[in-house]
Every structure is written in C-alpha cells, then in structure tokens.
Design an enzyme around this catalytic site. Sequence first.
Site, PDB file in Angstrom:
ATOM      1  CB  SER A 101     -39.690  28.748  32.857  1.00  0.00           C
ATOM      2  OG  SER A 101     -40.941  28.508  33.472  1.00  0.00           O
ATOM      3  CB  CYS A 102     -39.790  28.518  37.491  1.00  0.00           C
ATOM      4  SG  CYS A 102     -39.836  28.702  39.278  1.00  0.00           S
ATOM      5  N   GLY A 103     -38.858  25.412  38.573  1.00  0.00           N
ATOM      6  CA  GLY A 103     -39.326  24.221  39.254  1.00  0.00           C
ATOM      7  C   GLY A 103     -40.123  24.492  40.507  1.00  0.00           C
TER       8      GLY A 103
END
Length: 259
Positions: A101-103
């Site tokens: 979802s989010c790095g």
Amino acid sequence: MEVPPHATRRATVRRLPGGAQASDRVAVEEPLEIRVDGTAVAVTMRTPGHDEELALGFCLTEGLDPVAAHPTADLAANVVEVDAPGADLRAIQRSFYTSSSCGVCGKGALEAVAVDAPRVESDLAVPFAVLAALPTALTEAQAGFALTGGLHATGLFSPDGTLLCTREDVGRHNAMDKVVGWAFGAGLLPLSRSVLCVSGRLSFELVQKAAVAGCPVLVAVGAPSSLAVELADDRGLTLCGFVRDGSATVYTHPDRILA
C-alpha cells in the site's frame, strides 16, 4: 500486453445479490527479498513478474548504483540478487520493509528517505492533447487490471505519446520500480526525454523515484499529496494530477505543458 505467469490466481466467490457461486481472478501478492551482493536489504510485497526489473529499479532509486540483477545461485524462490559493487549498505538509514500500500510508511523524517538526485533540467515540452491521452493509453495496456481490477500501473511514454513500457503491480511504487529497472536495462536513463504516467494518486515516493530517474514530467489520474508537490517543485519536475476527461491540474513547473 500479456499478464506475467503467476500474476493472477483463481478464487471461488459468491455473487450478490442472488448468491451464485463463480470463479474469479485476483492479483497475486507475495514477498520478494532483494539482496545486494549477498546481503538482504529489502522485502517488498509485490505481484510476481519482472522481478529483476523491480530489484534494479528499487536499488537505483535508493542510490545503490546497481549493475545487474539475477536469480540467486541456489535459485531461491521469491529472492533476487543484485550486483552493486562498492555499495555502502551501512549508509542506508531506514528499514527497507515495505508494504503493497505504501513504500514510505513509518519513516520519521524526510532526511530518512533522502536520495541524492540532481535537479531535473530538461527542455522537454509536451502538448496538452498528448498528455491528456496518456491515462487512456495506460489503461488499455493494463491486461492484469482488466482481469482482476486489483493492480496499479506505471507507463513510460515518448514525448509524442508512444507507450514504451508498462508494468503492473499490487504496489504502485513497485510498478514504478519495474519501469525504471526496464529503462535501465534498455539504456534509457536518465529519462530526460520521457513522460511517466501512473494509474492512481501521486505519493512522495513516486515523485522521488521519477526524480532519481531524471524524468521531467509525471502524470496521474489521481491527486498528489502535499509532500509530492513540494518535492516535485524542489526537484524540477512537472507534476500533473487529475488527468482525465479532457482536463488536468498542473501543480508544478507548468511551462513544459503546451496548452
């Protein structure tokens, strides 16, 4: 574009209303361990396919100067080995565990994710008509999304709107890394005469990766975050959001877009 093998999987579902049982396809999400010269530096949740490109793009945008990526000597599953002679892994100041979802979740400060990248200097100019057509061209190339509805995409385009490369993944940052890794292998870096288009919103990390790749124009169908706008302005990128239905919002450096 063909869907890579093992990128989708069958699932038995129940359709409502009515309750009919059916078979559906879902996007595969599995961990990939990235090793640099034998040292594990990252685990990312990704959709299998183009794993070497993903590893190369990841290392490039983290400033590790890779030269090649390949399977490990023992052919371990879900592991890619990257050759980066001279890389100082001690200089990496953050954990490389990322989710689909989010790095960049969990980073405490901008300094923890700073990657040296020169300001993008490019005289590239893109007609608005070309820019406005990019999201549609990207969608038409998303074979995996058409099957599952569950994959992000990044596309690399020439200034006339020709699609050079598209990659899909459950992680939007992974899709970008795959394209950057492909461009590295094709000898196209820096991307000073190219345009990147993403299928969702614009996060800080996507702008960071585009800046490291030297791309002057980054386009999205969704909205940018405040930090994405700040970084794009600072690094000299033209940032375009809400590119759909014949309109666009240009947040930074609008002179590159020919109305």
